[in-house]
Design an enzyme around this catalytic site. Structure first.
Site, PDB file in Angstrom:
ATOM      1  N   HIS A 103      19.092  13.389  75.312  1.00 37.53           N
ATOM      2  CA  HIS A 103      18.471  14.683  75.593  1.00 37.53           C
ATOM      3  C   HIS A 103      18.595  15.080  77.067  1.00 37.53           C
ATOM      4  O   HIS A 103      18.184  16.174  77.451  1.00 37.53           O
ATOM      5  CB  HIS A 103      17.012  14.712  75.114  1.00 37.53           C
ATOM      6  CG  HIS A 103      16.026  14.050  76.010  1.00 37.53           C
ATOM      7  ND1 HIS A 103      15.530  12.783  75.785  1.00 37.53           N
ATOM      8  CD2 HIS A 103      15.416  14.476  77.143  1.00 37.53           C
ATOM      9  CE1 HIS A 103      14.662  12.476  76.742  1.00 37.53           C
ATOM     10  NE2 HIS A 103      14.585  13.489  77.580  1.00 37.53           N
TER      11      HIS A 103
ATOM     12  N   ASP B 182      18.734   8.854  70.651  1.00 34.77           N
ATOM     13  CA  ASP B 182      18.648   9.501  71.964  1.00 34.77           C
ATOM     14  C   ASP B 182      19.384   8.666  73.014  1.00 34.77           C
ATOM     15  O   ASP B 182      18.776   7.996  73.846  1.00 34.77           O
ATOM     16  CB  ASP B 182      17.168   9.673  72.337  1.00 34.77           C
ATOM     17  CG  ASP B 182      16.969  10.595  73.521  1.00 34.77           C
ATOM     18  OD1 ASP B 182      17.937  11.276  73.912  1.00 34.77           O
ATOM     19  OD2 ASP B 182      15.845  10.623  74.053  1.00 34.77           O
TER      20      ASP B 182
ATOM     21  N   GLY C 128      10.782  13.112  83.583  1.00 34.21           N
ATOM     22  CA  GLY C 128      11.683  12.801  84.687  1.00 34.21           C
ATOM     23  C   GLY C 128      12.148  11.354  84.673  1.00 34.21           C
ATOM     24  O   GLY C 128      13.077  10.985  85.377  1.00 34.21           O
TER      25      GLY C 128
ATOM     26  N   SER D  89      13.062   9.924  81.788  1.00 35.49           N
ATOM     27  CA  SER D  89      13.946   9.805  80.631  1.00 35.49           C
ATOM     28  C   SER D  89      15.313   9.267  80.993  1.00 35.49           C
ATOM     29  O   SER D  89      15.858   9.591  82.044  1.00 35.49           O
ATOM     30  CB  SER D  89      14.153  11.168  79.983  1.00 35.49           C
ATOM     31  OG  SER D  89      13.107  11.422  79.109  1.00 35.49           O
ATOM     32  N   GLY D  90      15.852   8.479  80.086  1.00 39.55           N
ATOM     33  CA  GLY D  90      17.183   7.920  80.291  1.00 39.55           C
ATOM     34  C   GLY D  90      17.161   6.688  81.168  1.00 39.55           C
ATOM     35  O   GLY D  90      18.113   5.936  81.226  1.00 39.55           O
TER      36      GLY D  90
HETATM   37  N1  ARG Z   1      11.007  13.327  77.779  1.00 34.93           N
HETATM   38  C1  ARG Z   1      10.643  12.831  79.048  1.00 34.93           C
HETATM   39  C2  ARG Z   1      11.776  13.060  80.035  1.00 34.93           C
HETATM   40  O1  ARG Z   1      12.681  13.801  79.723  1.00 34.93           O
HETATM   41  C3  ARG Z   1      10.199  11.402  78.986  1.00 34.93           C
HETATM   42  C4  ARG Z   1       8.854  11.315  78.440  1.00 34.93           C
HETATM   43  C5  ARG Z   1       8.372   9.948  78.297  1.00 34.93           C
HETATM   44  N2  ARG Z   1       7.048  10.058  77.867  1.00 34.93           N
HETATM   45  C6  ARG Z   1       6.218   9.078  77.721  1.00 34.93           C
HETATM   46  N3  ARG Z   1       5.004   9.300  77.418  1.00 34.93           N
HETATM   47  N4  ARG Z   1       6.630   7.846  77.888  1.00 34.93           N
HETATM   48  O2  ARG Z   1      11.747  12.620  81.170  1.00 34.93           O
END
Ligand code: ARG
Length: 612
Positions: free
Chosen positions: A414, A462, A558, A560-561
């Site tokens: 994503h 993902d 932030g 993510s990944g």
């Molecule tokens: N979707 C978020 C991103 O793009 C990551 C979210 C992770 N959330 C969590 N509760 N661990 O950075």
């Protein structure tokens, strides 16, 4: 978790992270990030004016001493107190730590200390106590001492006297200049008081530096290590750094925590910062043993602070060891990383031959009440950055990523916006700086998993691979600060403690962190995480949960990944990628991570097929 939340998460990451990048200069607690070692203009001019105008003495000193530092209470930093563990002891000033539950602690503070971490001391350093000077804490009555800013005079820094007594050391001549003075130093001596001797220099990262430089490379005067202000901000240099031998009741630059070079704390208004110092690197060895010498005129020793630290004595050091210098790492650039040319037909240099081995020795350092990742501790962490296609705009951080091979980075599916130019940057702990250790490399191609799918409730498969720009199979160069993580080959047991890291939000709807932060999380049983009260039936085997069902420690927007790594026989395995979650740190809503082990064959098929 619904689609709205997912969009919100992406939206916030896109909106807020660049906002953080704009706060560059603030850099959390470090001031300005630029190359070090360059000497500045004449810093003495205007000094008197600065002292007089120094607003913190006028407005702030003592006035808000009970105020919490507004950005010292970052949500994630708070959560990242090492799970409330009493080891290492988070309580300052000899406070006793009591374990409340898995993640909470309570400090029993010896009188007269108080505060969550016994960071609040007796108010010996009240407003105005030291006139135009700095109040430092000592262990003997009256428990404080005033360090006057010349030309103000002891004991209370209220009276002013120019050149009498001569403030210049080492035979320097004091020249009056209106309300101020200048020291004219004998050859080889420098510093406001000619207190920096000709041999005052540091080797390697300056861990052994015991010289007298007490100014930052921007000309700010360093705080005393036993300054009341540092302690009141919740940082106790004497208990929080690994190597405190060089610290003492002085304001000389030191490197007790594995930074790149000697540094010191400084104060701007009510905020505590740190910065690198205006200190010179010793010349490379020429057969003669170099020394790190303290000037022949060391400052008189003040009483010891209320700590266990010992004052440093002038010390000779050994010859510099021939280790890789950070400054020899490739310079950052948004163009393809400059790599040493590989002669055609020869095997690529032996790089990244082992994975999952962080830089040894430099352990995590606690600073400002939170956990800062030490240089080289998570060397596979990557920042994935984008900008509009073919634009000249600056790249902004959108996601984390993980270096798995010289030319391959893993990230979340994503995170990929095919309509954008992408680059990755690694080897640096701070987002907004251009560290010498940083390697910035263009992304040639982003390969999102074929079955990547977002639904209103979850994100499936993902995962994405970024192929980096380079030649002959060399893109990122292995350094102390850039290494690969190993791919997993088996599932790991529930309850295993693993590590997450990132520059993501430190408070919901708040800016990300400019410092790379890390936290430990536990792998959560899939069935438990699929209970209706948690995420129900939306989870599949391309993902898993990690964190704590009670809430608390979590990744966030932030991140993510970025990596969730677990140690297996002292090797770090990339076991998960930060993927999604219902907000951050909430009860029964742990972080959900891409299950990397499920994708190992996919990763191998992609990285093996296309050799860059
Ligand atoms: N979707 C978020 C991103 O793009 C990551 C979210 C992770 N959330 C969590 N509760 N661990 O950075």
């Amino acid at each position: 978790m619904n689609l709205k939340l997912l969009f919100l998460c992406l939206f916030l990451a896109a909106l807020l992270i660049p906002a953080e990048m704009k706060r560059k200069k603030d850099k959390k607690h470090r001031l300005h990030d630029h190359g070090h070692g360059h000497h500045k203009h004449n810093k003495t001019k205007g000094r008197f004016k600065n002292i007089i105008e120094d607003i913190f003495f006028e407005i702030f000193d003592g006035a808000g001493e009970d105020d919490e530092d507004d950005d010292g209470s970052d949500w994630l930093l708070e959560l990242q107190e090492p799970e409330g563990k009493c080891n290492p002891n988070p309580c300052l000033n000899n406070g006793e730590c009591e374990q409340k539950n898995k993640r909470q602690f309570k400090c029993d503070c010896p009188k007269p200390f108080r505060g969550r971490k016994c960071e609040k001391g007796p108010k010996h350093c009240r407003r105005g106590r030291c006139g135009r000077g700095e109040c430092v804490l000592t262990s003997t009555p009256p428990f404080y001492e005033c360090k006057c800013k010349a030309p103000f005079q002891p004991p209370h820094c209220r009276t002013l006297s120019l050149c009498k007594p001569n403030p210049c050391r080492n035979g320097g001549t004091c020249i009056r200049d209106g309300n101020d003075f200048d020291c004219h130093c004998p050859p080889g001596y420098r510093g406001r008081f000619c207190h920096v001797g000709p041999n005052d220099c540091y080797v390697d990262d300056g861990e052994s530096y015991r010289g007298n430089v007490s100014e930052t490379d921007d000309g700010d005067e360093c705080l005393y290590w036993n300054s009341h202000f540092i302690l009141e901000k919740g940082a106790d240099p004497f208990s929080s750094f690994e190597d405190k031998d060089g610290l003492g009741p002085h304001n000389f630059c030191r490197n007790p925590d594995g930074e790149l070079m000697p540094w010191c704390f400084l104060r701007r208004g009510r905020k505590l910062f740190w910065d690198y110092c205006d200190v010179t690197q010793c010349p490379k060895p020429t057969g003669v043993t170099p020394t790190e010498i303290v000037s022949p005129d060391p400052k008189p020793t003040a009483p010891k602070p209320q700590t266990t630290a010992t004052d440093s004595q002038p010390q000779m050091t050994t010859a510099p060891t021939v280790t890789e210098k950070p400054s020899q790492a490739p310079k950052p650039s948004s163009a393809p990383a400059s790599v040493p040319p590989t002669p055609i037909g020869t095997a690529p240099p032996q790089q990244f031959s082992t994975c999952g081995k962080p830089q040894p020795k430099k352990t995590i350092t606690r600073i400002f009440g939170g956990l800062k990742v030490a240089p080289g501790a998570i060397p596979w962490q990557v920042s994935v950055e984008v900008r509009p296609k073919n634009s000249k705009q600056t790249f902004r951080h959108v996601c984390g990523g993980v270096l798995i091979e010289s030319c391959w980075v893993l990230t979340a599916g994503h995170c990929i916006e095919q309509s954008k130019d992408m680059q990755v940057s690694m080897g640096s702990l701070t987002l907004a700086s251009e560290d010498l250790t940083e390697q910035t490399i263009r992304v040639e191609e982003a390969i999102v998993h074929e079955n990547y799918r977002e639904t209103p409730v979850a994100v499936y498969n993902d995962i994405a691979l970024l192929r980096l720009s380079g030649t002959d199979g060399v893109c990122a160069n292995e350094t102390q600060f850039v290494k690969t993580a190993c791919l997993p080959d088996a599932q790991l047991p529930d309850g295993k403690e693993c590590t997450i890291s990132g520059w993501g939000a430190t408070e919901e709807s708040q800016y990300g962190s400019n410092n790379l932060l890390m936290a430990n999380v536990l792998l959560i049983n899939q069935q438990k995480c699929s209970k209706p009260i948690v995420y129900g039936s939306v989870l599949d085997d391309t993902m898993f949960c990690a964190g704590y069902l009670q809430g608390g420690v979590d990744s966030c927007q932030g991140d993510s990944g970025g990596p969730l790594t677990c140690k297996l026989n002292s090797t770090d395995i990339i076991y998960g990628l930060v993927s999604w979650g219902d907000q951050c740190g909430r009860k029964n809503k742990p972080g959900v991570y891409t299950r990397v082990v499920h994708f190992v064959d996919w990763i191998k098929s992609k990285t093996g097929a296309a050799s860059p």
